[in-house]
Design an enzyme around this catalytic site. Structure first.
Site, short mmCIF file in Angstrom:
data_model
loop_
_atom_site.label_atom_id
_atom_site.label_comp_id
_atom_site.label_asym_id
_atom_site.label_seq_id
_atom_site.Cartn_x
_atom_site.Cartn_y
_atom_site.Cartn_z
CE LYS A 106 -26.11 -19.99 101.26
NZ LYS A 106 -26.19 -20.79 102.48
CE LYS B 130 -15.70 -13.68 94.55
NZ LYS B 130 -15.78 -13.24 93.15
CG ASP C 248 -8.63 -4.44 90.49
OD1 ASP C 248 -8.01 -5.44 90.77
OD2 ASP C 248 -8.03 -3.26 90.96
#
Length: 592
Positions: free
Chosen positions: A334, A351, A386
């Site tokens: 994590k 995210k 990207d």
């Protein structure tokens, strides 16, 4: 949830047409500036203005958001758009569709409409009555038929006897205003590579070479892109054109097949500059060369990243509709600043920036966002993934497992809102999912492990050449792609190489300092000590052996400082999206 209202029976409000027209004027201004920046890339390439090319790349990325802000402000000032009744907004969309019937970039204009409208309306109106959830205007068979316009691609029909002359004509048709060092020599190399591809196959009746009419400019290169058609067999190709050591132009290589082109158009590379009047036609042609590459990624590779985002989101919504698995916390270690989750059946990760971080992470949400923007605008040299950035993304609440819901509630409460059966995340990034390098190494064969460690060092060296210091270089912050390339994807600690101070660890002045477990010397905020990387990275003896055989210089401050000085002096490194042995120069040297 109430059903959305039906479309109005008649276009009755005069304001609606004026708003639609103003919106399209805003888009047309954006695309005119976008296309101008792309067209001027050829002059910068001819002049070897590499810094100018980099600046233009950054500015072009900023164009879209600026034009959206301008359009939204104009609609507010002239029409008080936010206060208009919803039936007027429905009429605006219908008028807008009518204005796009003969437009050359209708899909981009629809996305621009969405961007402006969602700045003005509440998210409860983000459905197909008010924005383009689905495209309304077809992009099939659009072609600019104006007399002075270039076709999307040119087709050439050579025989075996005229093949060399045809390749010369193909290159000459781009009218580059800089001489080639030896174009006949380079064409002979291309011919030899083509012969190797075609083998002994006879040229069929419809043998032809199709070439896109605009060159693809990126960094220090220009790419000529097309395909060879021989009967029912099609061979995609790209010819990179560079500045040679003598100052003239050279064809550097001949790349063939989908795999080679996928590396050239990788999601981990900067966007191309291409002068396109009909982008959908370019995308359709490129899809014929790379059928495995999603349309969203092709639009992004062409510099149309907002369109790429729009198509990606449509694909994602379609995937969620036709799947049943649950979003979960992503496998792996994590992160300290990002909560990462995924959907097992979907090859991307999501995210979210946490609301708080461990004490050793001296950062803020705005700093982290600025790092991701830096990566978006920078040359990613095939080594930085990207990212797609979204706001106010609505997910079906039932698709989230309980552990993920608990993590989001604990670490990201300011960014998460439950609205009935919907979970809204106010800000997130989406990246292609890769195998974390630390996990890959645990499961790899010795040969795979060796290749990955060599690739890891190569990735760091490529980042150095692009003026990027990755900061946290732990294995878990790198991923392995399906092409076995190693790519960096954790950006919260990256810095420009030129902003860092690379130092050797000072020699201890006495035995007490030498035996101390603490740092006894002064360390500035941007000081980096490369020789200290080893203990954190090279605990595995097999990994250490490979690393030291190929990349020992990464533990030497002089390596980093030397590259920093080169970049400060204005040097721009070449970083190729193809292997060195494919370069004609390397092959000719080997033959000698």
């Amino acid at each position: 949830m109430n059903a959305p209202p039906a479309f109005p029976a008649a276009l009755t409000d005069a304001r609606a047409f004026a708003i639609a027209k103003a919106m399209l004027e805003g888009f047309d201004r954006h695309y005119r500036l976008f296309r101008q920046a792309s067209t001027e890339a050829q002059a910068r390439f001819e002049a070897a203005d590499w810094h100018g090319q980099q600046r233009a790349q950054v500015l072009r990325i900023e164009y879209y958001d600026k034009r959206v802000e301008e359009a939204a402000e104009r609609l507010q000032n002239e029409f008080e758009a936010a206060a208009l009744p919803m039936d007027v907004w429905q009429q605006v969309k219908l008028h807008y569709i009518g204005l796009l019937i003969d437009h050359y970039q209708p899909e981009l204009a629809e996305t621009f409409f969405n961007s402006v409208t969602t700045k003005i309306l509440h998210r409860s109106y983000f459905h197909n009555d008010f924005i383009f959830v689905r495209p309304a205007v077809s992009t099939e068979y659009i072609e600019n038929n104006e007399p002075a316009a270039l076709p999307t691609y040119r087709a050439y029909y050579p025989t075996r006897e005229t093949l060399a002359a045809t390749w010369l004509r193909i290159v000459d048709n781009f009218q580059l205003r800089r001489e080639f060092e030896n174009l006949e020599r380079d064409v002979a190399s291309v011919m030899a590579a083509v012969d190797q591809q075609l083998g002994d196959a006879p040229l069929r009746t419809n043998f032809q070479i199709q070439v896109l009419s605009s060159l693809f400019f990126r960094n220090k290169g220009a790419y000529l892109v097309g395909k060879i058609i021989n009967g029912f067999h099609e061979t995609p190709f790209a010819l990179p054109i560079l500045h040679g050591a003598g100052g003239g132009l050279v064809i550097d290589a001949a790349l063939f097949g989908e795999d080679d082109l996928l590396l050239v158009f990788s999601f981990a590379r900067a966007y191309f500059m291409v002068a396109m009047e009909v982008p959908s036609a370019y995308v359709q042609f490129l899809r014929s060369l790379m059928p495995r590459k999603p349309r969203s990624e092709i639009y992004s590779a062409l510099g149309l990243q907002k369109q790429g985002k729009n198509i990606f989101y449509r694909d994602f919504m379609m995937h969620t509709r036709h799947s049943s698995d649950k979003f979960r916390i992503a496998p792996g270690i994590k992160g300290m600043v990002m909560l990462v989750f995924d959907l097992p059946s979907f090859p991307f990760v999501f995210k979210v920036i946490k609301d708080f971080y461990p004490a050793q992470k001296e950062t803020t949400r705005e700093k982290i966002k600025s790092k991701y923007l830096l990566v978006k605008q920078h040359d990613r040299v095939g080594r930085m993934a990207d990212t797609l950035e979204y706001s106010n993304v609505a997910f079906p609440r039932e698709r989230f497992d309980d552990e993920l819901i608990a993590e989001l509630a604990h670490f990201c409460p300011s960014l998460v809102e439950e609205d009935g059966d919907t979970l809204v995340i106010r800000h997130l990034y989406i990246e292609r999912r890769m195998i974390p390098l630390n996990i890959y190494l645990q499961e790899a064969t010795p040969e795979q492990s060796e290749h990955a460690v060599v690739e890891y060092g190569n990735a760091i060296k490529d980042l150095v050449r692009a003026n990027i210091f990755p900061g946290d270089m732990l294995w878990k912050n790198f991923g392995v792609t399906r092409h076995a390339k190693v790519v960096f994807y954790d950006y919260d600690e990256i810095e420009y190489l030129t902003d860092c101070n690379f130092r050797k660890v000072p020699e201890a002045r006495n035995e007490e300092e030498e035996m101390s477990g603490e740092v006894w010397y002064a360390v500035g905020p941007r000081d980096v000590f490369p020789e200290t990387f080893g203990p954190f990275l090279l605990g595995n003896p097999a990994v250490r052996e490979v690393f030291m055989a190929h990349h020992a210089e990464l533990l030497d401050a002089a390596f980093w400082q030397g590259h920093k000085q080169e970049i400060l002096a204005g040097y721009v490194h070449d970083v190729f999206p193809y292997e060195a042995q494919k370069r004609f120069e390397v092959r000719r040297a080997a033959d000698r």
